[in-house]
Design an enzyme around this catalytic site. Structure first.
Site, PDB file in Angstrom:
ATOM      1  N   ASP A  13       0.830  -1.209   0.000  1.00 12.00           N
ATOM      2  CA  ASP A  13       0.000   0.000   0.000  1.00 12.00           C
ATOM      3  C   ASP A  13       0.869   1.266   0.000  1.00 12.00           C
ATOM      4  O   ASP A  13       1.972   1.263   0.538  1.00 12.00           O
ATOM      5  CB  ASP A  13      -0.923  -0.024   1.231  1.00 12.00           C
ATOM      6  CG  ASP A  13      -2.107   0.912   1.073  1.00 12.00           C
ATOM      7  OD1 ASP A  13      -2.328   1.427  -0.047  1.00 12.00           O
ATOM      8  OD2 ASP A  13      -2.810   1.136   2.079  1.00 12.00           O
ATOM      9  N   ASN A  31     -10.974  -2.564  -5.382  1.00 10.05           N
ATOM     10  CA  ASN A  31     -10.214  -1.614  -6.209  1.00 10.05           C
ATOM     11  C   ASN A  31     -10.892  -1.313  -7.548  1.00 10.05           C
ATOM     12  O   ASN A  31     -10.548  -0.331  -8.214  1.00 10.05           O
ATOM     13  CB  ASN A  31      -8.781  -2.110  -6.448  1.00 10.05           C
ATOM     14  CG  ASN A  31      -7.880  -1.957  -5.236  1.00 10.05           C
ATOM     15  OD1 ASN A  31      -6.969  -2.759  -5.016  1.00 10.05           O
ATOM     16  ND2 ASN A  31      -8.109  -0.935  -4.414  1.00 10.05           N
TER      17      ASN A  31
HETATM   18  C1  IPE Z   1      -5.533  -2.716  -0.436  1.00  8.31           C
HETATM   19  O1  IPE Z   1      -5.119  -1.408  -0.633  1.00  8.31           O
HETATM   20  C2  IPE Z   1      -5.436  -3.486  -1.704  1.00  8.31           C
HETATM   21  C3  IPE Z   1      -4.102  -3.588  -2.290  1.00  8.31           C
HETATM   22  C4  IPE Z   1      -2.966  -3.249  -1.754  1.00  8.31           C
HETATM   23  C5  IPE Z   1      -4.089  -4.179  -3.579  1.00  8.31           C
HETATM   24  P1  IPE Z   1      -6.150  -0.202  -0.714  1.00  8.31           P
HETATM   25  O2  IPE Z   1      -5.315   1.026  -0.663  1.00  8.31           O
HETATM   26  O3  IPE Z   1      -7.034  -0.352  -1.864  1.00  8.31           O
HETATM   27  O4  IPE Z   1      -6.972  -0.381   0.630  1.00  8.31           O
HETATM   28  P2  IPE Z   1      -8.060   0.555   1.339  1.00  8.31           P
HETATM   29  O5  IPE Z   1      -9.273   0.518   0.500  1.00  8.31           O
HETATM   30  O6  IPE Z   1      -7.468   1.918   1.440  1.00  8.31           O
HETATM   31  O7  IPE Z   1      -8.247  -0.064   2.666  1.00  8.31           O
HETATM   32  C1  IPE Z   2      -1.552   0.222  -3.393  1.00 10.21           C
HETATM   33  O1  IPE Z   2      -1.315   1.588  -3.420  1.00 10.21           O
HETATM   34  C2  IPE Z   2      -1.733  -0.357  -4.763  1.00 10.21           C
HETATM   35  C3  IPE Z   2      -3.096  -0.773  -5.090  1.00 10.21           C
HETATM   36  C4  IPE Z   2      -4.110  -0.735  -4.277  1.00 10.21           C
HETATM   37  C5  IPE Z   2      -3.331  -1.266  -6.429  1.00 10.21           C
HETATM   38  P1  IPE Z   2      -2.499   2.629  -3.433  1.00 10.21           P
HETATM   39  O2  IPE Z   2      -2.849   2.929  -4.832  1.00 10.21           O
HETATM   40  O3  IPE Z   2      -3.612   2.174  -2.582  1.00 10.21           O
HETATM   41  O4  IPE Z   2      -1.788   3.897  -2.783  1.00 10.21           O
HETATM   42  P2  IPE Z   2      -2.442   4.941  -1.782  1.00 10.21           P
HETATM   43  O5  IPE Z   2      -2.987   4.156  -0.619  1.00 10.21           O
HETATM   44  O6  IPE Z   2      -3.503   5.663  -2.520  1.00 10.21           O
HETATM   45  O7  IPE Z   2      -1.292   5.805  -1.379  1.00 10.21           O
HETATM   46 MG    MG Z   3      -4.051   2.452  -0.612  1.00  6.60          MG
END
Ligand code: IPE
Ligand code: IPE
Ligand code: MG
Length: 266
Positions: A30, A78
């Protein structure tokens, strides 16, 4: 504070090698978006940079001979992101697979996935299947990518499958146990994760491996995924190695018995 932060990379690596090593590590990668935003870049640049972290962590784990590494790459939730980001992530997945299949072959890594693959665009699905096939004969670490994965969906699907077996007379209700449930999940055949890491300072599970994380050690770090590299991974494992896993018992019992949650040994 983790004393290991003062060690050189070589010292840290050799301590980690002395074990005990986790068999299965699961990571919620993340913070890609925030990493990019901090630099004034579009979010997708963060996802690109995160691929470098994936390569470093995957090669390290293969070198340490972990049994499995599960990476949360795209959650069932996502899909709610803006269309262009979703498309870019799907393209990136293909780029990753095309580029990294050589790394997998070089490191004897077997690739598999969990999640609803049928929801991915056909082109991405094709590359997933190709990578699974190409690496099928490898015998080292299993690299398990969670794609369009959600723990609740996975459990719901498993409940349906089990209910159908009972309805069709292939299974007796009395035969439903923890092992059967584990074997009906997408992760069938994999041990439960010993260690679950989440980067970027968020302290939640986000629908990841809800059943399988029952007794995993949890490690949270503020480091954003694109900054999480080999050394950060070694620090996480070193931290794990200092934990006492009791599985319900008390310290004094641990010298004689080693057993995890579930199973027959109680
Ligand atoms: C969780 O990350 C899913 C992945 C890392 C693929 P998100 O960034 O989407 O999670 P939430 O929705 O903020 O909890
Ligand atoms: C994790 O990084 C990757 C995926 C969920 C695909 P994020 O895209 O959630 O990054 P933040 O949380 O917005 O910084
Ligand atoms: Mg995230």
């Amino acid at each position: 504070m983790n004393a290991a932060v003062n060690l050189t990379n070589d010292e840290l690596y050799s301590q980690v090698k002395q074990g005990p090593l986790p068999g299965h590590v699961a990571i919620i990668m993340d913070g890609n978006g925030r990493w990019a935003e901090k630099l004034g870049l579009p979010r997708i640049k963060g996802h690109h940079a995160g691929m470098e972290s994936v390569r470093e962590v995957v090669t390290l784990c293969a070198d340490l001979k972990l049994q499995a590494l599960t990476l949360y790459a795209f959650s069932a939730e996502n899909w709610r992101r803006p269309g262009p980001e979703v498309s870019a992530l799907m393209t990136l997945l293909q780029t990753y697979l095309k580029k990294e299949v050589d790394t997998m072959m070089d490191n004897d890594i077997r690739f598999r996935t969990i999640g609803r693959l049928d929801e991915l665009p056909a082109a991405a699905r094709k590359w997933v299947q190709k990578t699974v096939d190409t690496t099928a004969g490898n015998r080292g670490m299993i690299l398990n990518l969670a794609l369009s994965y959600g723990g609740r969906v996975e459990l719901t699907d498993a409940v349906k499958k089990i209910a159908e077996s009972v309805r069709d007379g292939r299974l007796d209700v009395e035969e439903i146990n923890e092992e059967l449930i584990s074997n009906t999940l997408d992760t069938a055949g994999l041990p439960d994760p010993d260690l679950m890491i989440r980067t970027s300072g968020e302290h939640r599970i986000s629908n990841f491996l809800l059943w399988q994380l029952a007794y995993s050690e949890l490690y949270f770090t503020n480091v954003l995924w694109p900054d999480f590299r080999r050394r950060d991974m070694l620090l996480a494992i070193r931290d794990y190695q200092k934990r006492e896993r009791r599985f319900g018992r008390i310290t004094q019992q641990l010298a004689t018995t080693v057993s995890s949650v579930g199973g027959g040994e109680r």
